[in-house]
Write a protein that holds these residues in place. Structure first.
Motif, PDB file in Angstrom:
ATOM      1  N   PHE B 248       0.821  -1.216   0.000  1.00  0.00           N
ATOM      2  CA  PHE B 248       0.000   0.000   0.000  1.00  0.00           C
ATOM      3  C   PHE B 248       0.858   1.270   0.000  1.00  0.00           C
ATOM      4  O   PHE B 248       0.372   2.352   0.214  1.00  0.00           O
ATOM      5  CB  PHE B 248      -0.934  -0.008   1.217  1.00  0.00           C
ATOM      6  CG  PHE B 248      -1.859  -1.172   1.157  1.00  0.00           C
ATOM      7  CD1 PHE B 248      -2.998  -1.106   0.379  1.00  0.00           C
ATOM      8  CD2 PHE B 248      -1.561  -2.344   1.827  1.00  0.00           C
ATOM      9  CE1 PHE B 248      -3.824  -2.198   0.291  1.00  0.00           C
ATOM     10  CE2 PHE B 248      -2.388  -3.437   1.741  1.00  0.00           C
ATOM     11  CZ  PHE B 248      -3.524  -3.360   0.969  1.00  0.00           C
ATOM     12  N   ILE B 249       2.148   1.066  -0.208  1.00  0.00           N
ATOM     13  CA  ILE B 249       3.027   2.234  -0.249  1.00  0.00           C
ATOM     14  C   ILE B 249       3.457   2.466  -1.689  1.00  0.00           C
ATOM     15  O   ILE B 249       3.927   1.551  -2.372  1.00  0.00           O
ATOM     16  CB  ILE B 249       4.231   2.037   0.690  1.00  0.00           C
ATOM     17  CG1 ILE B 249       3.690   1.999   2.132  1.00  0.00           C
ATOM     18  CG2 ILE B 249       5.241   3.165   0.511  1.00  0.00           C
ATOM     19  CD1 ILE B 249       4.682   1.537   3.145  1.00  0.00           C
ATOM     20  N   SER B 250       3.244   3.671  -2.153  1.00  0.00           N
ATOM     21  CA  SER B 250       3.471   4.004  -3.562  1.00  0.00           C
ATOM     22  C   SER B 250       4.957   4.083  -3.890  1.00  0.00           C
ATOM     23  O   SER B 250       5.790   4.403  -3.030  1.00  0.00           O
ATOM     24  CB  SER B 250       2.805   5.342  -3.860  1.00  0.00           C
ATOM     25  OG  SER B 250       3.237   5.812  -5.116  1.00  0.00           O
ATOM     26  N   THR B 251       5.288   3.802  -5.129  1.00  0.00           N
ATOM     27  CA  THR B 251       6.675   3.959  -5.587  1.00  0.00           C
ATOM     28  C   THR B 251       6.861   5.316  -6.264  1.00  0.00           C
ATOM     29  O   THR B 251       7.908   5.591  -6.832  1.00  0.00           O
ATOM     30  CB  THR B 251       7.048   2.846  -6.589  1.00  0.00           C
ATOM     31  OG1 THR B 251       6.009   2.740  -7.563  1.00  0.00           O
ATOM     32  CG2 THR B 251       7.227   1.529  -5.891  1.00  0.00           C
ATOM     33  N   GLU B 252       5.824   6.120  -6.172  1.00  0.00           N
ATOM     34  CA  GLU B 252       5.856   7.439  -6.813  1.00  0.00           C
ATOM     35  C   GLU B 252       7.080   8.253  -6.367  1.00  0.00           C
ATOM     36  O   GLU B 252       7.811   8.783  -7.191  1.00  0.00           O
ATOM     37  CB  GLU B 252       4.561   8.198  -6.463  1.00  0.00           C
ATOM     38  CG  GLU B 252       4.279   9.411  -7.343  1.00  0.00           C
ATOM     39  CD  GLU B 252       3.798   8.993  -8.710  1.00  0.00           C
ATOM     40  OE1 GLU B 252       4.516   9.260  -9.681  1.00  0.00           O
ATOM     41  OE2 GLU B 252       2.704   8.383  -8.798  1.00  0.00           O
ATOM     42  N   VAL B 297       6.599  -1.001 -12.380  1.00  0.00           N
ATOM     43  CA  VAL B 297       6.146   0.210 -13.057  1.00  0.00           C
ATOM     44  C   VAL B 297       6.072   1.322 -12.027  1.00  0.00           C
ATOM     45  O   VAL B 297       5.305   1.242 -11.065  1.00  0.00           O
ATOM     46  CB  VAL B 297       4.773  -0.004 -13.731  1.00  0.00           C
ATOM     47  CG1 VAL B 297       4.300   1.301 -14.398  1.00  0.00           C
ATOM     48  CG2 VAL B 297       4.859  -1.123 -14.748  1.00  0.00           C
ATOM     49  N   ARG B 298       6.874   2.332 -12.221  1.00  0.00           N
ATOM     50  CA  ARG B 298       6.968   3.402 -11.246  1.00  0.00           C
ATOM     51  C   ARG B 298       5.622   4.128 -11.117  1.00  0.00           C
ATOM     52  O   ARG B 298       5.003   4.481 -12.122  1.00  0.00           O
ATOM     53  CB  ARG B 298       8.041   4.390 -11.666  1.00  0.00           C
ATOM     54  CG  ARG B 298       8.314   5.381 -10.581  1.00  0.00           C
ATOM     55  CD  ARG B 298       9.052   6.556 -11.106  1.00  0.00           C
ATOM     56  NE  ARG B 298       9.593   7.309  -9.964  1.00  0.00           N
ATOM     57  CZ  ARG B 298      10.258   8.422 -10.095  1.00  0.00           C
ATOM     58  NH1 ARG B 298      10.502   8.895 -11.277  1.00  0.00           N
ATOM     59  NH2 ARG B 298      10.680   9.058  -9.022  1.00  0.00           N
ATOM     60  N   GLY B 299       5.194   4.300  -9.893  1.00  0.00           N
ATOM     61  CA  GLY B 299       3.943   5.023  -9.648  1.00  0.00           C
ATOM     62  C   GLY B 299       2.735   4.102  -9.655  1.00  0.00           C
ATOM     63  O   GLY B 299       1.807   4.298  -8.892  1.00  0.00           O
ATOM     64  N   ARG B 300       2.745   3.076 -10.503  1.00  0.00           N
ATOM     65  CA  ARG B 300       1.594   2.166 -10.542  1.00  0.00           C
ATOM     66  C   ARG B 300       1.805   0.997  -9.570  1.00  0.00           C
ATOM     67  O   ARG B 300       0.943   0.673  -8.769  1.00  0.00           O
ATOM     68  CB  ARG B 300       1.383   1.632 -11.962  1.00  0.00           C
ATOM     69  CG  ARG B 300       0.065   0.903 -12.128  1.00  0.00           C
ATOM     70  CD  ARG B 300       0.025   0.104 -13.406  1.00  0.00           C
ATOM     71  NE  ARG B 300       0.875  -1.076 -13.325  1.00  0.00           N
ATOM     72  CZ  ARG B 300       1.109  -1.884 -14.356  1.00  0.00           C
ATOM     73  NH1 ARG B 300       0.591  -1.632 -15.532  1.00  0.00           N
ATOM     74  NH2 ARG B 300       1.872  -2.945 -14.211  1.00  0.00           N
ATOM     75  N   ASP B 301       2.982   0.366  -9.651  1.00  0.00           N
ATOM     76  CA  ASP B 301       3.250  -0.770  -8.767  1.00  0.00           C
ATOM     77  C   ASP B 301       3.651  -0.262  -7.385  1.00  0.00           C
ATOM     78  O   ASP B 301       4.303   0.770  -7.261  1.00  0.00           O
ATOM     79  CB  ASP B 301       4.374  -1.635  -9.353  1.00  0.00           C
ATOM     80  CG  ASP B 301       3.910  -2.392 -10.584  1.00  0.00           C
ATOM     81  OD1 ASP B 301       2.671  -2.527 -10.762  1.00  0.00           O
ATOM     82  OD2 ASP B 301       4.766  -2.843 -11.365  1.00  0.00           O
ATOM     83  N   PRO B 302       3.267  -1.029  -6.335  1.00  0.00           N
ATOM     84  CA  PRO B 302       3.617  -0.602  -4.981  1.00  0.00           C
ATOM     85  C   PRO B 302       5.056  -0.952  -4.622  1.00  0.00           C
ATOM     86  O   PRO B 302       5.732  -1.663  -5.358  1.00  0.00           O
ATOM     87  CB  PRO B 302       2.631  -1.379  -4.116  1.00  0.00           C
ATOM     88  CG  PRO B 302       2.343  -2.611  -4.898  1.00  0.00           C
ATOM     89  CD  PRO B 302       2.435  -2.234  -6.341  1.00  0.00           C
ATOM     90  N   VAL B 321      10.379   1.020 -14.652  1.00  0.00           N
ATOM     91  CA  VAL B 321       9.998   1.262 -16.052  1.00  0.00           C
ATOM     92  C   VAL B 321       8.724   2.098 -16.065  1.00  0.00           C
ATOM     93  O   VAL B 321       8.022   2.200 -15.052  1.00  0.00           O
ATOM     94  CB  VAL B 321       9.766  -0.061 -16.825  1.00  0.00           C
ATOM     95  CG1 VAL B 321      11.059  -0.850 -16.944  1.00  0.00           C
ATOM     96  CG2 VAL B 321       8.688  -0.908 -16.171  1.00  0.00           C
ATOM     97  N   ASP B 322       8.421   2.670 -17.240  1.00  0.00           N
ATOM     98  CA  ASP B 322       7.148   3.375 -17.376  1.00  0.00           C
ATOM     99  C   ASP B 322       6.103   2.397 -17.900  1.00  0.00           C
ATOM    100  O   ASP B 322       6.392   1.200 -18.064  1.00  0.00           O
ATOM    101  CB  ASP B 322       7.294   4.609 -18.266  1.00  0.00           C
ATOM    102  CG  ASP B 322       7.751   4.261 -19.674  1.00  0.00           C
ATOM    103  OD1 ASP B 322       7.656   3.061 -20.047  1.00  0.00           O
ATOM    104  OD2 ASP B 322       8.215   5.163 -20.403  1.00  0.00           O
ATOM    105  N   GLU B 323       4.897   2.879 -18.172  1.00  0.00           N
ATOM    106  CA  GLU B 323       3.803   1.985 -18.595  1.00  0.00           C
ATOM    107  C   GLU B 323       4.139   1.240 -19.889  1.00  0.00           C
ATOM    108  O   GLU B 323       3.606   0.171 -20.158  1.00  0.00           O
ATOM    109  CB  GLU B 323       2.498   2.779 -18.778  1.00  0.00           C
ATOM    110  CG  GLU B 323       1.961   3.428 -17.498  1.00  0.00           C
ATOM    111  CD  GLU B 323       1.159   2.464 -16.631  1.00  0.00           C
ATOM    112  OE1 GLU B 323       0.897   1.334 -17.077  1.00  0.00           O
ATOM    113  OE2 GLU B 323       0.808   2.851 -15.493  1.00  0.00           O
ATOM    114  N   ASP B 324       5.052   1.814 -20.699  1.00  0.00           N
ATOM    115  CA  ASP B 324       5.425   1.162 -21.955  1.00  0.00           C
ATOM    116  C   ASP B 324       6.575   0.179 -21.781  1.00  0.00           C
ATOM    117  O   ASP B 324       7.019  -0.436 -22.745  1.00  0.00           O
ATOM    118  CB  ASP B 324       5.836   2.214 -22.990  1.00  0.00           C
ATOM    119  CG  ASP B 324       4.672   3.125 -23.331  1.00  0.00           C
ATOM    120  OD1 ASP B 324       3.536   2.620 -23.320  1.00  0.00           O
ATOM    121  OD2 ASP B 324       4.911   4.319 -23.591  1.00  0.00           O
ATOM    122  N   GLY B 325       7.088   0.057 -20.565  1.00  0.00           N
ATOM    123  CA  GLY B 325       8.167  -0.880 -20.327  1.00  0.00           C
ATOM    124  C   GLY B 325       9.554  -0.272 -20.553  1.00  0.00           C
ATOM    125  O   GLY B 325      10.556  -0.972 -20.578  1.00  0.00           O
TER     126      GLY B 325
END
Lengths: 226, 346
Positions: B248-252, B297-302, B321-325
């Motif tokens: 539950f902790i973001s990688t943002e 995926v940075r920001g999406r995956d915890p 990685v971003d959403e496009d890998g």
């Protein structure tokens, strides 16, 4: 062909349709009646009785016990007993055969309904089936393969058992066997056996066909399992 | 909203399956009932659609006591999914899905069209419509089970360990599918499981029940993990409660290094293809050998995924990685450590 005994084909040709009671054709028709009527009657009676046994569990033990006793009764004394009521009629043969059929079909109905997986029944309840609708459109269709398997046994055994009725003069094709006691002449015996076996095979074949048409999902299940 | 108001289920032999349960399952959310066997979670679920009737207390469906509604009518308005899917073996898939519309007396064409629509919606090939259940895999059957429950578009969905009987990979995809569907449909879902991981993954709210049918705690997953109410909940959550919190902790805000791909990198260098996607790590000792890597995926995956990715690489670093890998940077042990320290504080 001189004075020798007639060949089997000659005998058949001569006795097929004499217009008399004992012609092969008439015996065949009698045989069909006395075997089919008990099969249908047994099914018609066993279905509600089987359902009652499932609904009221305590009914099943006494019912199946009684049916087994009936099944164990030798047919000859049963005929003798019935003659005093129904005389030397086809009914005297039909009644015990119906009971024999019920002895097989009541457990078949009970087992068939028991073969409905619990999760299937539960999900039918959860989706809002009323009990009657659940029985008609879920439980009975799923019970069909087991009931049909029982029906195949009943059909073949009824067709074969009718011949015993010959002892009271109502045996259908079985009548062809009793003649051989009086006169050691083989063609009637052979014709009787062949026709009875053929009838049994045809009846069984029709039931297998019915099973394929009624329950395509059973074959599908086997296909998926292999 | 589904409200349990001091609900008790006592069996004639004296066993108490559910003991004065007070609970709310808010509209449009997934409420998970979780607990060991014998905690009354399935009993509680079944009291909602009156498969079991409560002994005491009331269950309200949007304010109306379910006890006042005729069971078949009540049940046709509530979707229900169970463990082995409970599909009707003698009916084709399309007819299985159309069961409730059929019971409700929908026009045949409409029911069929709806079934076909749902078949696709749960991610199944429409070509399966004419098959029988036994021709489908367990995972496919379970998807059909979900489609069937949704057929008449009920506002409420009850799910009784629906994914317990399938293998872990299929289970994960079914869980993801449920979350995706729920994002579109916003049903009021009550979900029963004995698997705390599943509860935490799926639940907007998680109710932990203890043996004897008593509610131990109800909270959102994050609160449950950080503030378990008592020892029972703590124990039930398991030893790796801390690790699970990372879910539950973001990688943002995770600090990333962007200097790991060039020649100036340390003992490990990340190899990137022409499109900017990672291909593997190489070490200074063996520059010709590509070693495995893990990404998030940075920001999406915890954070849990980032840590997992780091543990999967011999370099000890996780590739962001971003959403496009495409590579956006690398989380090293150092930067992960900072983030973990922050998480422990927060």
């Amino acid at each position: 062909m001189g004075d020798g005994p007639p060949s089997i084909w000659e005998w058949i040709a001569r006795n097929w349709d004499t217009g008399r009671v004992g012609s092969i054709k008439n015996l065949l028709l009698d045989h069909l009646t006395m075997s089919l009527v008990p099969i249908v009657l047994a099914l018609v009676v066993a279905l509600p009785l089987g359902l009652a046994c499932v609904r009221w569990r305590w009914l099943y033990q006494p019912t199946s016990g009684l049916m087994n006793v009936v099944y164990a009764l030798p047919s000859l004394p049963v005929f003798m007993l019935l003659i005093s009521v129904t005389g030397l009629s086809q009914t005297t043969v039909i009644i015990p055969l119906t009971f024999y059929g019920m002895a097989v079909l009541i457990p078949a109905v009970v087992d068939g309904l028991a073969s409905v997986p619990d999760h299937v029944r539960q999900s039918a309840v959860a989706m809002g089936f009323t009990p009657l609708r659940r029985l008609i459109s879920v439980e009975l269709p799923i019970a069909v393969p087991v009931v049909l398997a029982g029906l195949r046994v009943v059909a073949v055994s009824s067709i074969s058992l009718v011949s015993v009725g010959a002892l009271i003069g109502q045996g259908g094709l079985g009548g062809l066997f009793t003649r051989a006691y009086q006169n050691p002449f083989m063609p009637p015996v052979i014709v009787g056996i062949v026709l009875i076996v053929a009838l049994a095979l045809v009846a069984d074949g029709l039931l297998v066909l019915a099973q394929r048409l009624l329950t395509p999902w059973v074959r599908a299940r086997k296909g998926a399992g292999s | 909203m589904i409200t349990f108001d001091a609900v008790t289920k006592r069996y004639p032999d004296g066993t108490v399956a559910v003991d004065r349960l007070d609970l709310e399952a808010p509209t449009g959310e997934i409420t998970v009932l979780v607990g060991p066997s014998g905690c009354g979670k399935t009993t509680s679920l079944r009291m909602i659609n009156r498969m079991i009737d409560a002994t005491e207390g009331r269950i309200l469906l949007d304010g109306a006591p379910v006890q006042d509604i005729d069971p078949p009518t009540l049940r046709r308005g509530i979707g229900y999914v169970i463990q082995q899917a409970g599909l009707f073996p003698h009916r084709k898939i399309v007819d299985n899905i159309a069961t409730v519309p059929h019971l409700l007396g929908w026009d045949k064409k409409k029911a069929r069209a709806r079934a076909m629509e749902l078949l696709e919606r749960v991610g199944l090939d429409p070509g399966l419509a004419g098959r029988y259940p036994f021709q489908l895999s367990g995972g496919q059957q379970q998807r059909v089970g979900v489609a069937r429950a949704l057929a008449a578009d009920p506002p409420v969905l009850l799910m009784d360990e629906p994914f317990s009987a399938v293998d872990p990979i299929v289970r994960t995809s079914l869980q993801d599918e449920l979350l995706r569907l729920q994002a579109e449909l916003n049903k009021t879902i009550v979900f029963v499981t004995h698997d705390i991981d599943e509860a935490i993954k799926l639940g907007d709210r998680v109710a932990v029940l203890r043996v004897g049918g008593k509610l131990a705690q109800v909270a959102d997953p994050k609160t449950l993990l950080s503030d378990p109410a008592d020892d029972f909940v703590r124990e039930f959550l398991g030893r790796d409660r801390g690790i699970r919190r990372l879910q539950f902790i973001s990688t943002e805000g995770l600090r990333l290094r962007t200097d790991m791909t060039g020649d100036a990198a340390g003992p490990w260098r990340l190899v990137v293809d022409a499109d900017g996607r990672p291909t593997g790590w190489v070490s200074r000792e063996r520059p010709d050998e590509l070693e495995p890597y893990g990404t998030f995926v940075r920001g999406r995956d915890p954070m849990r995924s980032a840590l997992d990715a780091a543990l999967l690489s011999p370099s000890g670093c996780a590739v962001a990685v971003d959403e496009d890998g495409k590579v956006v940077g690398v989380a090293t042990r150092e930067t992960l450590d900072e983030a973990l320290a922050e998480a422990a504080d927060g």
